[in-house]
Design a protein around this motif. Structure first.
Motif, PDB file in Angstrom:
ATOM      1  N   MET A 153       0.844  -1.190   0.000  1.00 30.98           N
ATOM      2  CA  MET A 153       0.000   0.000   0.000  1.00 30.98           C
ATOM      3  C   MET A 153       0.881   1.241   0.000  1.00 30.98           C
ATOM      4  O   MET A 153       2.046   1.200   0.410  1.00 30.98           O
ATOM      5  N   LYS A 154       0.295   2.372  -0.425  1.00 30.31           N
ATOM      6  CA  LYS A 154       0.967   3.654  -0.297  1.00 30.31           C
ATOM      7  C   LYS A 154       0.746   4.190   1.110  1.00 30.31           C
ATOM      8  O   LYS A 154      -0.362   4.124   1.645  1.00 30.31           O
ATOM      9  N   ALA A 155       1.802   4.726   1.701  1.00 33.03           N
ATOM     10  CA  ALA A 155       1.710   5.319   3.029  1.00 33.03           C
ATOM     11  C   ALA A 155       2.696   6.473   3.121  1.00 33.03           C
ATOM     12  O   ALA A 155       3.772   6.441   2.509  1.00 33.03           O
ATOM     13  N   LEU A 156       2.316   7.489   3.874  1.00 35.57           N
ATOM     14  CA  LEU A 156       3.205   8.621   4.122  1.00 35.57           C
ATOM     15  C   LEU A 156       3.985   8.314   5.400  1.00 35.57           C
ATOM     16  O   LEU A 156       3.417   8.342   6.496  1.00 35.57           O
ATOM     17  N   LEU A 157       5.255   8.009   5.262  1.00 33.08           N
ATOM     18  CA  LEU A 157       6.065   7.578   6.394  1.00 33.08           C
ATOM     19  C   LEU A 157       6.751   8.766   7.059  1.00 33.08           C
ATOM     20  O   LEU A 157       7.363   9.606   6.387  1.00 33.08           O
ATOM     21  N   LEU A 158       6.649   8.804   8.373  1.00 35.14           N
ATOM     22  CA  LEU A 158       7.431   9.729   9.189  1.00 35.14           C
ATOM     23  C   LEU A 158       8.750   9.035   9.488  1.00 35.14           C
ATOM     24  O   LEU A 158       8.796   8.048  10.229  1.00 35.14           O
ATOM     25  N   ASN A 159       9.837   9.533   8.902  1.00 36.31           N
ATOM     26  CA  ASN A 159      11.138   8.889   9.045  1.00 36.31           C
ATOM     27  C   ASN A 159      12.027   9.564  10.074  1.00 36.31           C
ATOM     28  O   ASN A 159      12.976   8.954  10.572  1.00 36.31           O
ATOM     29  N   GLN A 160      11.717  10.833  10.372  1.00 39.69           N
ATOM     30  CA  GLN A 160      12.501  11.558  11.375  1.00 39.69           C
ATOM     31  C   GLN A 160      11.580  12.473  12.154  1.00 39.69           C
ATOM     32  O   GLN A 160      10.798  13.225  11.574  1.00 39.69           O
ATOM     33  N   VAL A 161      11.681  12.405  13.486  1.00 41.42           N
ATOM     34  CA  VAL A 161      10.902  13.262  14.374  1.00 41.42           C
ATOM     35  C   VAL A 161      11.733  14.472  14.759  1.00 41.42           C
ATOM     36  O   VAL A 161      12.947  14.370  14.928  1.00 41.42           O
TER      37      VAL A 161
END
Length: 327
Positions: A1-9
């Motif tokens: 699936m397509k997902a918007l990933l948070l890779n850095q906080v």
């Protein structure tokens, strides 16, 4: 699936649109094929300060769509059900094509309610419902001050309070006519007016029965003087400190609303009560009694810019995210 990933906080936070495996529902869980999600302040707050999140993470506390699959021990839902859900902040959320949630938090929505409108309900709508009905217990003839009436929660509070027959005062720095159309009897520009003085003047010196604050603990504290005896203050972002409270004899009640943390500090009964709020709001909206206040519809790839605009205070009403076209 397509997902918007948070890779850095942090500041800056980093988001990227990627392909990831579709999640599988476990016992007592359902999987929702997401049609729409929406932007809420908690999303950019977790992007900036969610140090406890396991990365990568998918933000998005709202999801509206169709049940796609159910896990073991689920009997209340089936594939094809039209639903909305408030997602667990600590699990992957609604900025994706699929999301898995507890069966207890899911709300059914009417067949004639569009998914883009329904996506405004879980966080903003149910927060407003809980503030008005579960916390302040507003009644006809009472009065309420809505601090930050221009946002999603504030706009829903205005509508719910007015429908109950309350006198509604709202603060906002722009678009007063829009808030009056939602039901505000008076709109106070907090940038150019003294809010406490203005409320006391509007109320003939009586003050208000309730304050519902969407700004901060300090803002809640600053508004305590407008509360009448036995008044309620409902804090959505932070509560006043003890040092700022009025004398005991004023008999005010302080309430918190923290929907998303029902997963960490509540139980299945708390989740089901949130779901009841969602179904109430969905019915009201489907019947034309609530305006979803949609200002913009954006694709998933535009979410990073929309989050930063929300963080800068540029959003009024609701920004919804189109993820899939569903019947």
């Amino acid at each position: 699936m397509k997902a918007l990933l948070l890779n850095q906080v942090g500041c800056p936070y980093e988001l990227s649109l990627e392909e990831v495996p579709v999640p599988v529902p476990g016992p007592g869980e359902v999987r929702i094929k997401v049609a729409y999600s929406s932007i809420n302040p908690v999303d950019f707050k977790f992007a900036k300060g969610g140090s406890s999140l396991a990365l990568p993470h998918v933000l998005g506390i709202d999801a509206a769509g169709i049940v796609d699959a159910v896990g073991p021990e689920v009997s209340a839902w089936k594939a094809g059900d039209r639903v909305v859900a408030l997602n667990n902040l600590l699990r992957w959320g609604g900025f994706a094509e699929y999301v898995v949630v507890s069966q207890d938090i899911v709300s059914a929505i009417p067949a004639h309610l569009a998914f883009d409108a329904a996506a405004t309900i879980p966080c903003a709508g149910i927060t407003a419902w809980q503030a008005v009905y579960r916390k302040a217990h507003l009644e006809a003839g009472q009065s309420v001050l809505v601090n930050a009436g221009g946002g999603g929660v504030g706009g829903f509070v205005i509508q719910l309070a007015k429908a109950l027959g309350a006198t509604v005062y709202a603060t906002a720095s722009s678009e007063p006519e829009r808030l009056r159309k939602l039901g505000a009897d008076a709109v106070i520009n907090y940038k150019t007016e003294n809010v406490v003085e203005r409320v006391m003047a509007l109320s003939g010196g009586r003050g208000v029965d309730a304050v519902i604050d969407m700004v901060s603990g300090a803002a809640s504290a600053a508004l305590l003087p407008v509360l009448r005896h036995n008044g309620h203050i409902v804090c959505v972002v932070g509560r006043p400190s003890d040092a700022t409270l009025p004398p005991w004899g004023k008999a005010i009640s302080i309430h918190d609303v923290a929907l998303g943390f029902a997963y960490q500090h509540g139980d299945s009964d708390n989740l089901r009560d949130i779901a009841r709020g969602g179904e109430f709001m969905a019915k009201q909206m489907a019947d034309g009694q609530l305006d979803p206040m949609i200002r913009q519809v954006i694709p998933l790839e535009a979410v990073p810019d929309a989050l930063r605009a929300a963080e800068a205070g540029q959003n009024q009403g609701k920004v919804v995210i189109r993820i899939a076209d569903l019947p």
